[in-house]
Scaffold this active site. Sequence first.
Site, PDB file in Angstrom:
ATOM      1  N   LEU A  86     -37.372  -7.319  18.952  1.00 18.94           N
ATOM      2  CA  LEU A  86     -37.163  -8.299  20.042  1.00 18.94           C
ATOM      3  C   LEU A  86     -35.744  -8.887  20.017  1.00 18.94           C
ATOM      4  O   LEU A  86     -35.527  -9.986  20.505  1.00 18.94           O
ATOM      5  CB  LEU A  86     -38.207  -9.435  19.991  1.00 18.94           C
ATOM      6  CG  LEU A  86     -39.681  -9.018  20.108  1.00 18.94           C
ATOM      7  CD1 LEU A  86     -40.583 -10.259  20.003  1.00 18.94           C
ATOM      8  CD2 LEU A  86     -39.961  -8.301  21.426  1.00 18.94           C
TER       9      LEU A  86
ATOM     10  N   PHE B  85     -35.831   4.527  21.173  1.00 16.27           N
ATOM     11  CA  PHE B  85     -34.914   3.796  22.059  1.00 16.27           C
ATOM     12  C   PHE B  85     -34.129   2.727  21.312  1.00 16.27           C
ATOM     13  O   PHE B  85     -33.050   2.346  21.751  1.00 16.27           O
ATOM     14  CB  PHE B  85     -35.700   3.048  23.154  1.00 16.27           C
ATOM     15  CG  PHE B  85     -36.379   3.918  24.169  1.00 16.27           C
ATOM     16  CD1 PHE B  85     -35.658   4.533  25.174  1.00 16.27           C
ATOM     17  CD2 PHE B  85     -37.758   4.103  24.137  1.00 16.27           C
ATOM     18  CE1 PHE B  85     -36.289   5.314  26.133  1.00 16.27           C
ATOM     19  CE2 PHE B  85     -38.393   4.883  25.082  1.00 16.27           C
ATOM     20  CZ  PHE B  85     -37.661   5.491  26.085  1.00 16.27           C
TER      21      PHE B  85
ATOM     22  N   SER C   8     -27.052   9.512  25.976  1.00 17.11           N
ATOM     23  CA  SER C   8     -26.331   8.982  27.150  1.00 17.11           C
ATOM     24  C   SER C   8     -25.293   9.985  27.632  1.00 17.11           C
ATOM     25  O   SER C   8     -24.732  10.761  26.835  1.00 17.11           O
ATOM     26  CB  SER C   8     -25.628   7.687  26.734  1.00 17.11           C
ATOM     27  OG  SER C   8     -24.662   7.322  27.680  1.00 17.11           O
TER      28      SER C   8
ATOM     29  N   TYR D 217     -19.996   2.316  20.651  1.00 19.54           N
ATOM     30  CA  TYR D 217     -21.339   2.578  21.189  1.00 19.54           C
ATOM     31  C   TYR D 217     -21.493   4.060  21.538  1.00 19.54           C
ATOM     32  O   TYR D 217     -22.449   4.722  21.121  1.00 19.54           O
ATOM     33  CB  TYR D 217     -21.602   1.720  22.441  1.00 19.54           C
ATOM     34  CG  TYR D 217     -22.696   2.269  23.309  1.00 19.54           C
ATOM     35  CD1 TYR D 217     -24.037   2.124  22.946  1.00 19.54           C
ATOM     36  CD2 TYR D 217     -22.397   2.997  24.467  1.00 19.54           C
ATOM     37  CE1 TYR D 217     -25.038   2.684  23.714  1.00 19.54           C
ATOM     38  CE2 TYR D 217     -23.392   3.554  25.241  1.00 19.54           C
ATOM     39  CZ  TYR D 217     -24.711   3.396  24.869  1.00 19.54           C
ATOM     40  OH  TYR D 217     -25.707   3.959  25.629  1.00 19.54           O
TER      41      TYR D 217
ATOM     42  N   LYS E 222     -23.868   7.405  19.874  1.00 23.45           N
ATOM     43  CA  LYS E 222     -24.749   8.381  20.549  1.00 23.45           C
ATOM     44  C   LYS E 222     -24.365   9.807  20.142  1.00 23.45           C
ATOM     45  O   LYS E 222     -25.223  10.654  19.887  1.00 23.45           O
ATOM     46  CB  LYS E 222     -24.671   8.210  22.073  1.00 23.45           C
ATOM     47  CG  LYS E 222     -25.292   6.914  22.576  1.00 23.45           C
ATOM     48  CD  LYS E 222     -26.801   6.834  22.305  1.00 23.45           C
ATOM     49  CE  LYS E 222     -27.403   5.505  22.668  1.00 23.45           C
ATOM     50  NZ  LYS E 222     -28.780   5.314  22.193  1.00 23.45           N
TER      51      LYS E 222
ATOM     52  N   ASN F 182     -26.942   6.640  34.900  1.00 18.24           N
ATOM     53  CA  ASN F 182     -26.979   5.168  34.998  1.00 18.24           C
ATOM     54  C   ASN F 182     -28.355   4.659  35.430  1.00 18.24           C
ATOM     55  O   ASN F 182     -28.644   4.602  36.630  1.00 18.24           O
ATOM     56  CB  ASN F 182     -25.916   4.680  35.976  1.00 18.24           C
ATOM     57  CG  ASN F 182     -24.518   4.746  35.400  1.00 18.24           C
ATOM     58  OD1 ASN F 182     -24.085   5.795  34.946  1.00 18.24           O
ATOM     59  ND2 ASN F 182     -23.807   3.638  35.391  1.00 18.24           N
TER      60      ASN F 182
HETATM   61  N1  UFG Z   1     -18.690  -2.406  37.979  1.00 16.41           N
HETATM   62  C1  UFG Z   1     -18.045  -3.300  38.809  1.00 16.41           C
HETATM   63  N2  UFG Z   1     -18.260  -4.636  38.616  1.00 16.41           N
HETATM   64  C2  UFG Z   1     -19.102  -5.115  37.659  1.00 16.41           C
HETATM   65  C3  UFG Z   1     -19.772  -4.205  36.825  1.00 16.41           C
HETATM   66  C4  UFG Z   1     -19.537  -2.848  37.007  1.00 16.41           C
HETATM   67  O1  UFG Z   1     -17.276  -2.911  39.686  1.00 16.41           O
HETATM   68  O2  UFG Z   1     -19.237  -6.334  37.526  1.00 16.41           O
HETATM   69  C5  UFG Z   1     -18.479  -0.969  38.183  1.00 16.41           C
HETATM   70  C6  UFG Z   1     -17.884  -0.284  36.961  1.00 16.41           C
HETATM   71  O3  UFG Z   1     -16.483  -0.366  36.992  1.00 16.41           O
HETATM   72  C7  UFG Z   1     -18.416   1.135  37.145  1.00 16.41           C
HETATM   73  C8  UFG Z   1     -19.747   0.950  37.849  1.00 16.41           C
HETATM   74  O4  UFG Z   1     -19.714  -0.369  38.400  1.00 16.41           O
HETATM   75  O5  UFG Z   1     -17.569   1.836  37.990  1.00 16.41           O
HETATM   76  C9  UFG Z   1     -20.931   1.067  36.924  1.00 16.41           C
HETATM   77  O6  UFG Z   1     -20.738   0.201  35.815  1.00 16.41           O
HETATM   78  P1  UFG Z   1     -21.894  -0.125  34.767  1.00 16.41           P
HETATM   79  O7  UFG Z   1     -21.322  -1.072  33.778  1.00 16.41           O
HETATM   80  O8  UFG Z   1     -23.123  -0.524  35.503  1.00 16.41           O
HETATM   81  O9  UFG Z   1     -22.197   1.282  34.116  1.00 16.41           O
HETATM   82  P2  UFG Z   1     -21.245   2.259  33.293  1.00 16.41           P
HETATM   83  O10 UFG Z   1     -21.177   3.529  34.052  1.00 16.41           O
HETATM   84  O11 UFG Z   1     -19.968   1.638  32.907  1.00 16.41           O
HETATM   85  O12 UFG Z   1     -22.062   2.358  31.942  1.00 16.41           O
HETATM   86  C10 UFG Z   1     -23.217   3.128  31.845  1.00 16.41           C
HETATM   87  C11 UFG Z   1     -24.142   2.565  30.768  1.00 16.41           C
HETATM   88  C12 UFG Z   1     -23.509   2.711  29.411  1.00 16.41           C
HETATM   89  C13 UFG Z   1     -23.039   4.113  29.180  1.00 16.41           C
HETATM   90  C14 UFG Z   1     -22.152   4.556  30.295  1.00 16.41           C
HETATM   91  C15 UFG Z   1     -21.783   5.990  30.145  1.00 16.41           C
HETATM   92  O13 UFG Z   1     -24.402   1.208  31.010  1.00 16.41           O
HETATM   93  O14 UFG Z   1     -24.500   2.406  28.447  1.00 16.41           O
HETATM   94  O15 UFG Z   1     -22.832   4.427  31.538  1.00 16.41           O
HETATM   95  O16 UFG Z   1     -20.825   6.369  31.081  1.00 16.41           O
HETATM   96  F1  UFG Z   1     -22.327   4.199  28.041  1.00 16.41           F
END
Ligand code: UFG
Length: 341
Positions: free
Chosen positions: A35, A83, A127, A152, A156, A181
């Site tokens: 948790l 997980f 991932s 991180y 993986k 995602n």
């Molecule tokens: N983004 C914004 N504003 C925000 C948050 C995100 O513009 O406030 C954009 C980011 O720049 C990116 C997209 O939204 O272009 C997606 O961002 P996320 O943070 O939602 O996801 P990521 O693709 O960065 O990360 C995800 C997983 C990670 C993993 C990664 C692998 O959350 O655990 O994919 O590429 F490592």
Amino acid sequence: MAQKIVVTGGTGFIGSHTVVELQQSGFEVIIADNLSNSDFSVLANIQKITGIKPIFYQIDVCHTESLKQLFEEHQEIKAVIHFAAFKAVGESMQLPLKYYRNNIGSLVNLLETMDDYEVKNLVFSSSCTVYGNPDVLPVSEQSPIKQAFSPYGNTKQICEEIITEAKNGMKLSAICLRYFNPIGAHPSALIGELPLGVPNNLVPFITQTAIGKRDKLTVFGSDYPTPDGSCIRDYIHVVDLAKAHVIACKRLLSEQNRTEVEFFNLGTGTGSSVFEIIKTFEKVSNSTLKYTIGARREGDVPAVFADTSLANQELGWKAELDLEQMMQDAWRWEQYLNELN
Ligand code: UFG
């Protein structure tokens, strides 16, 4: 008799949805979770959805004796879905050792315990981050593993390597699922993502902005070499993702796996830009989202989306829920959380 599956991190975002799908497919689920990034109430909500209370051990998977006790008390465990891990990319840059100790330590401990108790089937939560900034899109499982951008991401990659090597010294059949995602929530709005503090990820930030918890969203960069200038990702509904874990388990249990360790991409195969996500959210919520354009976020790759043909052919799995459904469910979940407060 129902077959027993251990789910580590089973009260987390993807874990809880997977527990629901496993129970609905007739498996008996035993959750191991400390948790550290989830809430006890998730258990009751799982029960509300399925009518079945999962067996729960509040333990740290890194703790050998606690894990042994679980395996000791439950004979005939058929498989483990692992997980339990830390997942905040930014935090891992600040606290790399915390990530290495937890994400790698838990896997090694789990594999040793599985070996001790002769449990050979493992589904591992990996991932698309293992592909880094890919040269060719869409990304297939044959794409090269690139140097990780964060501790991180490195955990993986290392975990996949550990699993690949562990099979030389123990009886092991493993499936590593590389998620793109994951977003959305259960359509019941009883379980979903519970980000602690300010969300790092796009969709929780959007829904929290719309509900009034955040001022506005910042779009991290609009000058990328993509059609609308914002980053492209392959967003997948968490329920579709959860279903793939059930299929992976069944594949291992029926020994249909082709090699001792298999790797599958889990995405929809379609890339969506940040602006497309915003538009879809505005459509399903019938509202206007406050946002501003900001600088690029360090470590973001311009575009990544999956070639899902291997999972489609081998697992007989395909993502079914579209972006509107994902955003609708994420929004319903945010509204549910808001009503609780
Ligand atoms: N983004 C914004 N504003 C925000 C948050 C995100 O513009 O406030 C954009 C980011 O720049 C990116 C997209 O939204 O272009 C997606 O961002 P996320 O943070 O939602 O996801 P990521 O693709 O960065 O990360 C995800 C997983 C990670 C993993 C990664 C692998 O959350 O655990 O994919 O590429 F490592």
